[in-house]
Design an enzyme around this catalytic site. Structure first.
Site, mmCIF file in Angstrom:
data_model
loop_
_atom_site.group_PDB
_atom_site.id
_atom_site.type_symbol
_atom_site.label_atom_id
_atom_site.label_comp_id
_atom_site.label_asym_id
_atom_site.label_seq_id
_atom_site.Cartn_x
_atom_site.Cartn_y
_atom_site.Cartn_z
ATOM 1 N N ASN A 165 -13.046 5.329 -0.253
ATOM 2 C CA ASN A 165 -14.242 5.160 0.588
ATOM 3 C C ASN A 165 -14.096 4.072 1.647
ATOM 4 O O ASN A 165 -14.802 4.111 2.655
ATOM 5 C CB ASN A 165 -15.507 4.966 -0.263
ATOM 6 C CG ASN A 165 -15.479 3.720 -1.103
ATOM 7 O OD1 ASN A 165 -14.426 3.120 -1.295
ATOM 8 N ND2 ASN A 165 -16.626 3.317 -1.609
ATOM 9 N N GLU A 263 -13.076 -4.097 -9.717
ATOM 10 C CA GLU A 263 -14.202 -3.871 -8.796
ATOM 11 C C GLU A 263 -14.640 -2.429 -9.007
ATOM 12 O O GLU A 263 -14.035 -1.502 -8.468
ATOM 13 C CB GLU A 263 -13.746 -4.091 -7.344
ATOM 14 C CG GLU A 263 -13.253 -5.486 -7.044
ATOM 15 C CD GLU A 263 -14.392 -6.482 -6.827
ATOM 16 O OE1 GLU A 263 -15.558 -6.048 -6.764
ATOM 17 O OE2 GLU A 263 -14.120 -7.686 -6.738
ATOM 18 N N CYS A 297 -19.913 1.568 -2.937
ATOM 19 C CA CYS A 297 -20.294 1.070 -4.260
ATOM 20 C C CYS A 297 -21.545 0.199 -4.185
ATOM 21 O O CYS A 297 -22.182 -0.047 -5.194
ATOM 22 C CB CYS A 297 -19.139 0.284 -4.852
ATOM 23 S SG CYS A 297 -18.573 -0.999 -3.740
ATOM 24 N N GLU A 468 -13.783 -10.836 -4.860
ATOM 25 C CA GLU A 468 -12.883 -10.644 -3.720
ATOM 26 C C GLU A 468 -13.500 -11.278 -2.475
ATOM 27 O O GLU A 468 -14.721 -11.285 -2.312
ATOM 28 C CB GLU A 468 -12.607 -9.159 -3.504
ATOM 29 C CG GLU A 468 -11.778 -8.593 -4.643
ATOM 30 C CD GLU A 468 -11.181 -7.230 -4.379
ATOM 31 O OE1 GLU A 468 -10.023 -7.005 -4.759
ATOM 32 O OE2 GLU A 468 -11.870 -6.376 -3.806
HETATM 33 P P1 NAP Z 1 -11.515 6.553 -8.807
HETATM 34 O O1 NAP Z 1 -11.494 8.001 -9.091
HETATM 35 O O2 NAP Z 1 -11.720 5.616 -9.934
HETATM 36 O O3 NAP Z 1 -10.097 6.255 -8.084
HETATM 37 C C1 NAP Z 1 -9.781 4.999 -7.575
HETATM 38 C C2 NAP Z 1 -8.275 4.857 -7.522
HETATM 39 O O4 NAP Z 1 -7.760 4.942 -8.847
HETATM 40 C C3 NAP Z 1 -7.572 5.950 -6.723
HETATM 41 O O5 NAP Z 1 -6.454 5.404 -6.073
HETATM 42 C C4 NAP Z 1 -7.130 6.908 -7.819
HETATM 43 O O6 NAP Z 1 -6.010 7.681 -7.505
HETATM 44 C C5 NAP Z 1 -6.756 5.924 -8.893
HETATM 45 N N1 NAP Z 1 -6.700 6.505 -10.232
HETATM 46 C C6 NAP Z 1 -7.548 7.392 -10.786
HETATM 47 N N2 NAP Z 1 -7.163 7.654 -12.061
HETATM 48 C C7 NAP Z 1 -6.053 6.898 -12.288
HETATM 49 C C8 NAP Z 1 -5.176 6.739 -13.389
HETATM 50 N N3 NAP Z 1 -5.386 7.387 -14.521
HETATM 51 N N4 NAP Z 1 -4.132 5.901 -13.260
HETATM 52 C C9 NAP Z 1 -3.919 5.231 -12.115
HETATM 53 N N5 NAP Z 1 -4.704 5.346 -11.024
HETATM 54 C C10 NAP Z 1 -5.759 6.179 -11.110
HETATM 55 O O7 NAP Z 1 -12.584 6.173 -7.705
HETATM 56 P P2 NAP Z 1 -12.855 6.839 -6.291
HETATM 57 O O8 NAP Z 1 -13.537 8.130 -6.491
HETATM 58 O O9 NAP Z 1 -11.596 6.834 -5.479
HETATM 59 O O10 NAP Z 1 -13.845 5.762 -5.636
HETATM 60 C C11 NAP Z 1 -15.200 5.753 -5.876
HETATM 61 C C12 NAP Z 1 -15.550 4.733 -6.943
HETATM 62 O O11 NAP Z 1 -15.078 3.456 -6.556
HETATM 63 C C13 NAP Z 1 -17.048 4.571 -7.107
HETATM 64 O O12 NAP Z 1 -17.352 4.460 -8.459
HETATM 65 C C14 NAP Z 1 -17.341 3.266 -6.372
HETATM 66 O O13 NAP Z 1 -18.506 2.623 -6.808
HETATM 67 C C15 NAP Z 1 -16.111 2.485 -6.683
HETATM 68 N N6 NAP Z 1 -15.925 1.406 -5.709
HETATM 69 C C16 NAP Z 1 -16.125 0.118 -6.125
HETATM 70 C C17 NAP Z 1 -15.980 -0.930 -5.210
HETATM 71 C C18 NAP Z 1 -16.192 -2.356 -5.623
HETATM 72 O O14 NAP Z 1 -15.819 -3.242 -4.851
HETATM 73 N N7 NAP Z 1 -16.769 -2.647 -6.778
HETATM 74 C C19 NAP Z 1 -15.644 -0.654 -3.890
HETATM 75 C C20 NAP Z 1 -15.437 0.675 -3.505
HETATM 76 C C21 NAP Z 1 -15.582 1.693 -4.440
HETATM 77 P P3 NAP Z 1 -6.150 9.159 -6.886
HETATM 78 O O15 NAP Z 1 -6.772 8.975 -5.575
HETATM 79 O O16 NAP Z 1 -4.754 9.608 -6.848
HETATM 80 O O17 NAP Z 1 -7.027 9.927 -7.821
#
Ligand code: NAP
Length: 488
Positions: A165, A263, A297, A468
């Site tokens: 995102n 995060e 997020c 961060e």
């Molecule tokens: P996600 O599905 O958790 O994926 C995030 C990252 O983790 C991607 O690079 C993904 O790779 C990787 N990943 C997923 N499963 C993994 C595994 N088993 N082993 C290693 N890496 C793995 O999240 P998203 O859909 O990309 O992002 C949305 C989420 O991020 C929301 O929940 C949002 O709230 C959160 N977010 C939090 C913050 C914060 O600062 N707190 C900021 C932005 C977003 P792939 O892309 O290859 O699947």
């Protein structure tokens, strides 16, 4: 109209930055037949491919980082800061193209993508300035004689795993802090948006970050995630993404006892009190909710408005949301682009359907458009429970009503998440009282936009741990090393 360059020109600039490869210790490893395809969320077209690296290739990146760590850690802080400053200059020089690349792979409007590039770059500049200020402490020993010298040393090679995102900002928030501290980085960007991270890494190397200190890997989650979390050489994982994946990665890091920053997801409440300035509250809601089309997020996930101001707020909010312009990311007047994919669309549909079934009324929007575009939507009423526990991650504002301050605080805290929260009130005492009582890491008071390099960004409860940006953001990459000097 605006001064935005023509769409064709921008798209060409963005495409010119696409590298169909991974970057391992300075070598570009091209995508083969068995590669990850990256599509534009705007029209579904293929933008390019990145390779599915083997475990051995990921290990090469880790080994290179570990090998480079001692020299990078010993490099003077001023020198690391100078390299970071050069990186920031290069990002500025390339900001139009980087923004176009973000629009191509993520779908956010180009102007918003440009804001993201500048936001991302503000972390590089922030940590460039900090690199020569990593001082320690001299502590008197309790025996009154010895002197304890506490140095702050880099934790070691860092694995960074980032979401789609914010394809630039989530990377620089980690990498710039790590480089500032003296840590090499192995980055795994999201598979949906890998090209921005690769382009940023190319600029970092051009600026002087040693090639072994910045690898960008791609591939199967189990292979890449497994190697990064399982390696004893990686001493810290910094993860931004969903809570469920964060939990899994934390468990995988346990056997090697890595430092971790998590995060994770949120379900941000937004409270509007009767004494709020209506225009400020409505503008703040729209600015916070519709950034990245609702896919951040910190986007307000549930709005609670006090009974006395409810009608006026709903009327003004509905008018503003109905007027938002949804369209092609490269059209100059577009305010909201497509959602990242079909899964994102069905989640918004599901949240609308469940809220309507619980008695909610759609005041504007409510329908999918072509592709993964979705109408900006306001719903009033229904049950807020769903939104306390699930992020919509789309352009939907569900609005509920409260009567008393105690009720507002209680509903705000009725969630396992605790990342961001927002409140609107012109009573400073109330604003401080409620702001302190809400269980979240970051609170916006009379503002819907709270992300910047000076703000310690991070959550509590199931939104994770670590901070961060800000002066706190470096702490996750440093550890104290104490020398006791016995004085005679
Ligand atoms: P996600 O599905 O958790 O994926 C995030 C990252 O983790 C991607 O690079 C993904 O790779 C990787 N990943 C997923 N499963 C993994 C595994 N088993 N082993 C290693 N890496 C793995 O999240 P998203 O859909 O990309 O992002 C949305 C989420 O991020 C929301 O929940 C949002 O709230 C959160 N977010 C939090 C913050 C914060 O600062 N707190 C900021 C932005 C977003 P792939 O892309 O290859 O699947």
């Amino acid at each position: 109209m605006s001064d935005q360059p023509p769409a064709d020109h921008l798209k060409a600039q963005g495409r010119a930055l696409v590298r169909e490869a991974a970057l391992v210790a300075g070598k570009w490893i091209p995508a083969g037949d068995d590669a990850i395809k990256v599509h534009s969320p705007a029209d579904g077209s293929l933008l390019g491919r990145v390779p599915k690296l083997s475990a051995a290739q990921v290990d090469q990146a880790i080994d290179a980082a570990a090998g480079a760590f001692p020299a990078w850690a010993r490099t003077k802080g001023k020198a690391r800061g100078d390299i970071l400053a050069r990186w920031a200059d290069l990002v500025t020089q390339n900001e139009d193209g980087l923004a176009a690349l973000i629009s191509l792979e993520n779908g956010k409007p180009w102007k918003e993508a440009l804001d993201e590039v500048r936001y991302a770059n503000s972390f590089i500049r922030w940590f460039a300035g900090m690199a020569e200020r990593l001082d320690g402490k001299a502590i008197e020993s309790p025996n009154g004689e010895d002197l304890i010298l506490a140095f702050r040393e880099p934790v070691g090679p860092v694995a960074a795993i980032t979401p789609w995102n914010f394809p630039a900002a989530m990377i620089t928030r980690k990498a710039a802090a790590a480089f500032c501290a003296g840590c090499p980085v192995v980055l795994k960007p999201a598979s949906a948006t890998p090209f921005t991270g690769l382009a940023l890494a190319a600029l970092a190397l051009e600026a002087g970050i040693p090639a072994e200190c910045f690898s960008v890997v791609s591939g199967g989650q189990d292979v890449v995630g497994g190697r990064l979390t399982g390696s004893e050489l990686i001493r810290k994982l910094s993860f931004t993404g969903s809570t469920s994946v964060g939990r899994k990665l934390a468990a995988q890091c346990a056997p090697t006892l890595k430092r971790m920053s998590m995060e994770l997801g949120g379900a941000a409440p937004l409270l509007v009190f009767d004494d709020a300035d209506l225009e400020v509250a409505v503008s703040g809601t729209v600015a916070g909710k519709f950034r990245a089309g609702g896919q951040t997020c910190v986007c307000p996930n549930r709005v609670y408005v006090q009974a006395g101001i409810k009608d006026a707020y709903l009327e003004a909010l509905t008018m503003r949301v109905a007027a938002l312009k949804v369209g092609d990311p490269f059209a100059p007047d577009t305010e909201i682009g497509p959602l990242i994919d079909e899964k994102g669309v069905t989640k918004v549909e599901d949240h609308i359907a469940r809220t309507v079934a619980a008695g909610g009324k759609v005041l504007t929007g409510g329908q999918r458009m072509t592709g993964s575009y979705f109408q900006p939507t306001v719903i009033a009423g229904g049950d807020d429970e769903l939104f306390c526990h699930e992020e919509t991650f789309g352009p939907l504002v569900p609005v509920f009503t409260f009567d008393t301050e105690e009720q507002a605080i209680s509903r705000a805290n009725a969630s396992e998440f605790g990342l961001a929260a927002f409140l609107f009130s012109d009573d400073l005492n109330r604003a401080m009282r409620v702001g302190r009582a809400i269980e979240s890491g970051i609170v916006g008071i009379n503002s819907g936009l709270i992300s910047n390099a000076a703000n310690p960004f991070g959550g509590v409860k199931q939104s994770g741990f670590g901070r961060e940006g800000s002066t706190y953001g470096i702490d996750d990459y440093l550890q104290a090393k104490a020398l006791t000097l016995a004085l005679r």
